[in-house]
Design a protein around this motif. Structure first.
Motif, mmCIF file in Angstrom:
data_model
loop_
_atom_site.group_PDB
_atom_site.id
_atom_site.type_symbol
_atom_site.label_atom_id
_atom_site.label_comp_id
_atom_site.label_asym_id
_atom_site.label_seq_id
_atom_site.Cartn_x
_atom_site.Cartn_y
_atom_site.Cartn_z
ATOM 1 N N ARG A 149 -11.923 1.446 3.707
ATOM 2 C CA ARG A 149 -11.171 2.528 4.352
ATOM 3 C C ARG A 149 -9.745 2.100 4.682
ATOM 4 O O ARG A 149 -8.778 2.844 4.470
ATOM 5 N N VAL A 150 -9.619 0.873 5.233
ATOM 6 C CA VAL A 150 -8.284 0.370 5.581
ATOM 7 C C VAL A 150 -7.422 0.231 4.326
ATOM 8 O O VAL A 150 -6.266 0.641 4.293
ATOM 9 N N ALA A 151 -8.026 -0.356 3.257
ATOM 10 C CA ALA A 151 -7.270 -0.549 2.017
ATOM 11 C C ALA A 151 -6.848 0.792 1.429
ATOM 12 O O ALA A 151 -5.741 0.936 0.907
ATOM 13 N N LEU A 152 -7.728 1.779 1.541
ATOM 14 C CA LEU A 152 -7.390 3.107 1.022
ATOM 15 C C LEU A 152 -6.200 3.684 1.772
ATOM 16 O O LEU A 152 -5.262 4.223 1.170
ATOM 17 N N HIS A 153 -6.226 3.541 3.106
ATOM 18 C CA HIS A 153 -5.129 4.072 3.914
ATOM 19 C C HIS A 153 -3.811 3.393 3.521
ATOM 20 O O HIS A 153 -2.784 4.051 3.348
ATOM 21 N N ARG A 154 -3.852 2.062 3.342
ATOM 22 C CA ARG A 154 -2.640 1.338 2.924
ATOM 23 C C ARG A 154 -2.199 1.802 1.549
ATOM 24 O O ARG A 154 -1.009 1.943 1.293
ATOM 25 N N ALA A 155 -3.161 2.020 0.661
ATOM 26 C CA ALA A 155 -2.822 2.444 -0.698
ATOM 27 C C ALA A 155 -2.089 3.781 -0.671
ATOM 28 O O ALA A 155 -1.116 3.979 -1.400
ATOM 29 N N LEU A 156 -2.537 4.690 0.213
ATOM 30 C CA LEU A 156 -1.882 6.003 0.295
ATOM 31 C C LEU A 156 -0.454 5.861 0.789
ATOM 32 O O LEU A 156 0.455 6.527 0.297
ATOM 33 N N LYS A 157 -0.257 4.962 1.770
ATOM 34 C CA LYS A 157 1.104 4.718 2.256
ATOM 35 C C LYS A 157 1.965 4.165 1.132
ATOM 36 O O LYS A 157 3.110 4.573 0.940
ATOM 37 N N ALA A 158 1.408 3.195 0.389
ATOM 38 C CA ALA A 158 2.157 2.575 -0.708
ATOM 39 C C ALA A 158 2.486 3.609 -1.774
ATOM 40 O O ALA A 158 3.587 3.637 -2.323
ATOM 41 N N ALA A 160 2.909 6.828 -1.350
ATOM 42 C CA ALA A 160 3.991 7.701 -0.877
ATOM 43 C C ALA A 160 5.332 7.006 -1.046
ATOM 44 O O ALA A 160 6.324 7.617 -1.466
ATOM 45 N N ALA A 161 5.375 5.690 -0.763
ATOM 46 C CA ALA A 161 6.626 4.938 -0.904
ATOM 47 C C ALA A 161 7.024 4.860 -2.373
ATOM 48 O O ALA A 161 8.200 4.976 -2.722
ATOM 49 N N LEU A 162 6.038 4.693 -3.246
ATOM 50 C CA LEU A 162 6.323 4.632 -4.679
ATOM 51 C C LEU A 162 6.901 5.956 -5.170
ATOM 52 O O LEU A 162 7.840 5.987 -5.951
ATOM 53 N N TYR A 163 6.336 7.051 -4.684
ATOM 54 C CA TYR A 163 6.848 8.367 -5.048
ATOM 55 C C TYR A 163 8.327 8.453 -4.717
ATOM 56 O O TYR A 163 9.136 8.876 -5.524
ATOM 57 N N ARG A 164 8.644 8.017 -3.496
ATOM 58 C CA ARG A 164 10.047 8.105 -3.057
ATOM 59 C C ARG A 164 10.946 7.254 -3.933
ATOM 60 O O ARG A 164 11.963 7.719 -4.428
#
Lengths: 171, 211
Positions: A149-158, A160-164
Motif C-alpha cells: 500500500r505504501v509503495a503504491l501511494h509513493r508510485a502514484l506521487k511519482a 504525478a511528478a512524471l506527468y508534470r
C-alpha cells in the motif's frame, strides 16, 4: 472518501466523463492534439487523488473539485503556451489522429509507468493492468500488504511528478 | 494505462493518510522544539527574564509575535485549501499590525524625544535581524513540508504565508533572549527579520509548492 474503496471508485468513475468533456474542450482551444485530452484527464484524476486530504468534508465537494480541475487546466495551458502557437498543419494531423486516441494514451502512460522504480512499477502493473488485488500482489512480490500500500501511494506521487516533468520537457 | 485502470489503481489507495491540518500541527511542534533548543543551546535565555517579564513592553513583544504567528499559520492553512477563501484570515493580519502601530504610538508618547533614537537602535539590532531568520529555519522547513500536502492556488503566496508564520515564530522565540524591549525596536528590526523569512518562503514556495 473515508477509505471506502468502492464508493471512491464510483465517485472517480462518476466525475470522469465530465473531466473528459472539459479536457477535450480545452485541447481544442489550445490547438493541442485531442489525444492529449486523456492525458489531462488522468493528470487531473491523479491530482484529485493526491490532494483529497485538502477537502474539508463539512464543505460541498463541487467547489473543491472545480478548483482542482481549474488549477490543473491552467497548468497544462501554461506549459504548452510557453512553446508558442501550433501551426495549422498540426491541427489537421490532430483531426486525423482523433480516432487513435485510445491506443496512444495507453502507450504514453505505459512509458511513464516504465520509468518508475522496480517494486513500484511491478505493483502498478499488477494492480492496474492485470487487475490483481493488494493481497495477491503482496503474495506475488513477497511483501507485506502494508508495504504494498505504501509503495503504491509513493508510485502514484511519482507518476504525478512524471506527468508534470514529461509534458514540460517534451513540448 | 487506460483511465479506468488508473481509477482502479487510485481506489486501492483510497484511505487518506495525512490531512493538511495534522501535518501542520506536527510541523509546528517539531519546528518550535528544534528552534527552542537552538536558542537555549547557543545564546541562552535572558538572564533577568523573571524580573522583566511583567513589564508591559516585554509582554507586548511576546504577545505581538505570538499573535502574528497564530494568524499567519491560520492564513497558510487556509491558502493550502484550493476552495477556501483566504480573505478573512488575511484581514485578521490587521490585528497584529494595529497592535504594533498602537504600541509604537504609546511608546512615542511616553518616551522623551531624546530617547527615541536610542530605543529604536537598541543594543543588538544587527544580531536580531540575523538571529530571527536562523530561529525561523526549522519552523519554515516544517511548515513548507506540511504545505506540500496542500493544494494552494498560488504557490508563491502560500510560501510567503508559511514564511510569515515561521518568521513570527522565530521572533516569538528570540523575544526570550532579546534585551531590547522598545516597540520602536520591535517594529523595525523584528519586522525586518520576519519579512526576510517571508520573502524566503515566497521564493521556496513558488518552486516547492507547485502541484
Amino acid at each position: 472518501m473515508d477509505g471506502d474503496t468502492q464508493a471512491y471508485h464510483r465517485f472517480l468513475t462518476g466525475v470522469t466523463p465530465q473531466l473528459r468533456l472539459l479536457a477535450v474542450r480545452r485541447c481544442r482551444e489550445m490547438g493541442a492534439p485531442a489525444s492529449d485530452a486523456e492525458d489531462i484527464v488522468q493528470e487531473v484524476l491523479l491530482a484529485v487523488h493526491l490532494k483529497r486530504g485538502t477537502w474539508d468534508m463539512s464543505r460541498p465537494i463541487g467547489p473543491w473539485l472545480s478548483a482542482i480541475v481549474r488549477n490543473k487546466l491552467i497548468d497544462t495551458l501554461r506549459r504548452r503556451g510557453r512553446h508558442g502557437s501550433v501551426p495549422i498543419e498540426d491541427v489537421m494531423e490532430i483531426l486525423a489522429a482523433d480516432e487513435r486516441t485510445d491506443a496512444t494514451d495507453r502507450l504514453d502512460a505505459e512509458q511513464l509507468v516504465d520509468r518508475l522504480k522496480p517494486p513500484q512499477r511491478d505493483i502498478v502493473r499488477a494492480i492496474s493492468l492485470e487487475g490483481a488485488g493488494v493481497k495477491e500482489t503482496a503474495e506475488r512480490l513477497k511483501m507485506s500488504e502494508g508495504a504494498v500500500r505504501v509503495a503504491l501511494h509513493r508510485a502514484l506521487k511519482a507518476l504525478a511528478a512524471l506527468y508534470r516533468s514529461d509534458v514540460r520537457e517534451d513540448r | 494505462m487506460k483511465t479506468d485502470e488508473l481509477i482502479s489503481l487510485l481506489s486501492v489507495d483510497a484511505p487518506v493518510r495525512r490531512r493538511l491540518g495534522q501535518a501542520l500541527a506536527v510541523a509546528l511542534v517539531v519546528g518550535v522544539v528544534i528552534s527552542a533548543v537552538l536558542l537555549i543551546g547557543t545564546v541562552g535565555l535572558r538572564h533577568n527574564l523573571v524580573s522583566v517579564f511583567e513589564t508591559a513592553r516585554v509582554l507586548f513583544k511576546i504577545g505581538f509575535t505570538l499573535l502574528l504567528a497564530g494568524v499567519a499559520t491560520l492564513l497558510a492553512a487556509r491558502i493550502g485549501r484550493p476552495d477556501a477563501s483566504a480573505r478573512r484570515p488575511a484581514l485578521l493580519l490587521l490585528l497584529p499590525l494595529a497592535s504594533l502601530v498602537a504600541a509604537v504610538a504609546v511608546e512615542l508618547a511616553v518616551l522623551p524625544e531624546e530617547a527615541w533614537a536610542a530605543s529604536w537602535e537598541g543594543a543588538h539590532a544587527a544580531f536580531c535581524v540575523f538571529f530571527i531568520p536562523v530561529l525561523s529555519l526549522a519552523p519554515l522547513l516544517g511548515i513548507l513540508w506540511a504545505m506540500r500536502e496542500g493544494a494552494p492556488r498560488d504557490p508563491g503566496l502560500a510560501g510567503a504565508a508559511a514564511g510569515l508564520a515561521a518568521g513570527a515564530i522565530g521572533g516569538a522565540l528570540y523575544a526570550w533572549h532579546c534585551p531590547d524591549d522598545s516597540p520602536l525596536f520591535v517594529a523595525t528590526w523584528y519586522t525586518l527579520g520576519i519579512l526576510i523569512v517571508a520573502s524566503l518562503g515566497y521564493l521556496i514556495g513558488r518552486r516547492l509548492l507547485r502541484w
